[in-house]
Design an enzyme around this catalytic site. Structure first.
Site, PDB file in Angstrom:
ATOM      1  N   CYS A 129     -15.302 -59.835  37.435  1.00 47.63           N
ATOM      2  CA  CYS A 129     -14.443 -60.715  38.251  1.00 47.63           C
ATOM      3  C   CYS A 129     -15.065 -61.086  39.599  1.00 47.63           C
ATOM      4  CB  CYS A 129     -13.080 -60.055  38.459  1.00 47.63           C
ATOM      5  SG  CYS A 129     -13.162 -58.350  39.030  1.00 47.63           S
ATOM      6  N   HIS A 132      -8.794 -61.185  44.601  1.00 47.36           N
ATOM      7  CA  HIS A 132      -9.898 -60.585  45.352  1.00 47.36           C
ATOM      8  C   HIS A 132     -10.379 -61.550  46.436  1.00 47.36           C
ATOM      9  CE1 HIS A 132      -9.982 -57.523  42.429  1.00 47.36           C
ATOM     10  NE2 HIS A 132     -11.100 -57.779  41.801  1.00 47.36           N
TER      11      HIS A 132
END
Lengths: 337, 337
Positions: free
Chosen positions: A126, A241
Site C-alpha cells: 500500500c 496513510h
C-alpha cells in the site's frame, strides 16, 4: 469473464467488491471465497445474493481471474490450485511481489507488463503504491536520484482487527483512561505513534514495511539504483496513510515544472492551498480513489531546482490495495475479453 | 537569587515551576506573573503559597532573572521592563531567537554563550531542541552535511487550549461521532494528521515551525551551511513530539561509532530493541526529562558509513521548553551566584 475473490470478509476483499461496482466491471460469474468460519454466509451485491464458499483444489476451474486478498501463506497454496485451473491470479499479498517470474503492477506506471504474467500478477504494498503513483511522472520526466520518506500509517493496514483494536482502546480511554486491548499491536495505539509493527530485520534494523517500499519501488520503476531511505510509523488514524516525501532529482526542474507534471499525473488530486493551510489529510483521502498530493515546495535543503518536498495522503485499502487490484483486472479484461 | 516566571498559568509556565523543584534550584524570592484574569489566584509550590501578580514596569526591579513563557508580543514588551530593572530574561518565545544580539542556548550544546547575553537568553523552538540535542555529538565528531526530518507533533505545542480541543473532539467522537470543536486548529484533529498550523510563507511554502527548525539549528550549531529539509506535521498525541531524522555525515562513521557517540550524549536515552520492537514513542517520552532515541540504523539509501536514520520522541513542554529554560537558569546561577 468469470471472476472470484478470495478473502471476501476482510477489509480489502470487501473493497474489491465495491471497486468492481464503482469501476463498472462486467462479469458473468462471480464467486466469493473465505475461510471455513464464513462459509455459507450470504453477501448482497448489486441486487444479487452470493453465498460464501470455501477454497478447494477445483474452486477456480471455471473462473478466468481470481483476486486474492489473503495472507502470503494462503496465496502460495491457492496459487497452485489456480495454475491447475488455468485461472489468472491477481494477488494482494507480498508472496510473489519480488519474484522475477511475476509482474508487480501499478496501472498508472507499468500496465504493459500485464502480458508477461506467468499466471499471476502481484499487487504492490500500500505505502509503495501511494508513493509511486505520486512520483512516477516526475521520475519519468526528470529522473529521481534519491527519495527520503517517512510514513504516517493508519490502523487499517493491520486489517479489521487492527481497526477494531484502535476503536476499542479509545472506548476504554473514554470510559476509564485505562487501556487494556493490546492483542493486535501489543501496545497503546490511541494517543500514540509507534514504529511499524512488521517484523524487523535484526541485522540492518529495517522493518518489512520499509524494505517493501525500497525493493518494490525498484522493481516497479525498473531501477535498481534509485536510493530510498524510509521510516514507517503508525499513527492513530483509521483508514488512510500519509507520507512525507523528499526527493532529489537527476535533472533540474523548476517548481512550476514539478506542479505541471503533477497536474498531469493520473490517479492523484492536488490539494495545496498555502493561504488556507489546506493540504492532504488522511480523513480527506479516506474512501477516495485518488491520492491527495500537497505541500509541494522546492526543498530549501538542496541545490536549487534539484530537490522537492511533498506530503501525500491516500486510502490504503482502495488505491493502496483493492482499487489497484481491480484496476489491473479491468485492464486485463479490456485486453483479453 | 531572586527569580520570576511570567505566564505561570500556561502549560510551559507550570512546568517551569516543576522543573525548578526537580532540578533543586535554590532561590530567595520567587514571583509568579500572569495576565489580569489570573491575578490574585493562589499557587501552592513547595509548601508555600504564591499569589499571581500582573506585570508592570517595575515588576522585575528586585529580581535577578525572569523566565518568560508568553507569546512573542508580550516578550518584546516585558523585555523593556526587565532591561530597565537590570534583570536577565530567559525567553521561551520566538521574538529574539534569531536576533544576533542574544544567544540561543541549549545547555548540552552551547552553554558557553551564557556570558554573551545582552540581558536576554533565548530558548529555542521545541522541535529544534529535540533534534539538536540528539544530533549534536554526532555533528561535533563526524560533521553533518544534511538533515531530512519529518515531525510527528503533539497537541501540547498549541498550549492548554490545543490540548483541550483534542480532548473535546474525542469526547464528541465518543458520544456522537460528530466533531464540532474546531476553534484552535480549525479542523478535525482526532483520528487525523495535518500540516503544522503555523503561518505559511506563501513564497516558499514552508510554515514557521519548519523555518524555525532550519534557522535555529544553523544558529545553535553555528553553521550557516548545514542543509536541512523539514516537514512539520501534527498527529493526535497529547504531549510529546516525535521526529523521523535522516542524516548525511561529512566524515564516515560506522553504526557502532554512531551508537557509541549517542551512548555518550547527554540528555538522551537510547531505546532501540529490534527484537521486541521497542522504540521511542511519545507516550514513553511524556513527562520525562530525557529525549528517547531509537531506530538507529545505517541508511540503505546512502553511501556506506555516510548516512543514518533515527527516530526520536521527547517531551516538548519539558526539554522542548520549560526544562531547557530552567537548565539555562541553573547554569547561570552556578556561574554568577
Amino acid at each position: 469473464m468469470n471472476i472470484g475473490i478470495v478473502g471476501i470478509t476482510g477489509s480489502v476483499g470487501q473493497e474489491m467488491l465495491n471497486c468492481i461496482e464503482s469501476l463498472d466491471l462486467k462479469f458473468n460469474t462471480l464467486k466469493l471465497f473465505a475461510s471455513e468460519k464464513s462459509v455459507g454466509k450470504k453477501i448482497n451485491f448489486m441486487k444479487k445474493i452470493y453465498i460464501i464458499e470455501s477454497v478447494h483444489e477445483k474452486s477456480f476451474d471455471n473462473l478466468d481471474v481470481v483476486l486474492f486478498a489473503v495472507e502470503s501463506s494462503f496465496s502460495k497454496k491457492y496459487f497452485n490450485y489456480a495454475k491447475n485451473s488455468n485461472c489468472l491470479v491477481i494477488d494482494n499479498s507480498s508472496a510473489f511481489r519480488m519474484n522475477d517470474n511475476y509482474p508487480l503492477i501499478i496501472p498508472e506506471i507499468n500496465s504493459e507488463l500485464i502480458n508477461n504474467n506467468n499466471g499471476l500478477i502481484a499487487n504492490p504494498n500500500c505505502s509503495t503504491i501511494l508513493m509511486n503513483v505520486s512520483l512516477w511522472q516526475i521520475y519519468k520526466k526528470f529522473g529521481i536520484e534519491r527519495i527520503v520518506v517517512s510514513t504516517y500509517q493508519a490502523a487499517s493496514g493491520a486489517g479489521i482487527k487492527g481497526l477494531e483494536e484502535l476503536e476499542n482502546q479509545n472506548k476504554e480511554y473514554c470510559l476509564t483512561k485505562n487501556i487494556s486491548s493490546k492483542n493486535v499491536f501489543g501496545k497503546q495505539y490511541v494517543w500514540n505513534v509507534f514504529s511499524h509493527n512488521s517484523v524487523i530485520n535484526l541485522q540492518n534494523g529495517y522493518n518489512e514495511e520499509e524494505l517493501k517500499m525500497i525493493n518494490e519501488t525498484r522493481k516497479i520503476f525498473n531501477d535498481q539504483k534509485i536510493k530510498i531511505s524510509v521510516t514507517c510509523i503508525r499513527v492513530p488514524v483509521f483508514r488512510a496513510h500519509s507520507e512525507s516525501i523528499n526527493i532529489t532529482l537527476k535533472n533540474k526542474a523548476t517548481e512550476k515544472e514539478i506542479r505541471d507534471i503533477l497536474n498531469q499525473t493520473q490517479g492523484i488530486e492536488i490539494m495545496d492551498d498555502r493561504e488556507k493551510n489546506n493540504f492532504p489529510e488522511p480523513i480527506k483521502a479516506s474512501e477516495k480513489h485518488n491520492i491527495i498530493v500537497g505541500r509541494i515546495r522546492a526543498d530549501l535543503g538542496q541545490e536549487k531546482d534539484k530537490g522537492y518536498e511533498l506530503f501525500i495522503s491516500g486510502d490504503q485499502i482502495l488505491k493502496g490495495a483493492a482499487l489497484n487490484a481491480v484496476q489491473i483486472l479491468k485492464l486485463y479484461q479490456q485486453k483479453y475479453f
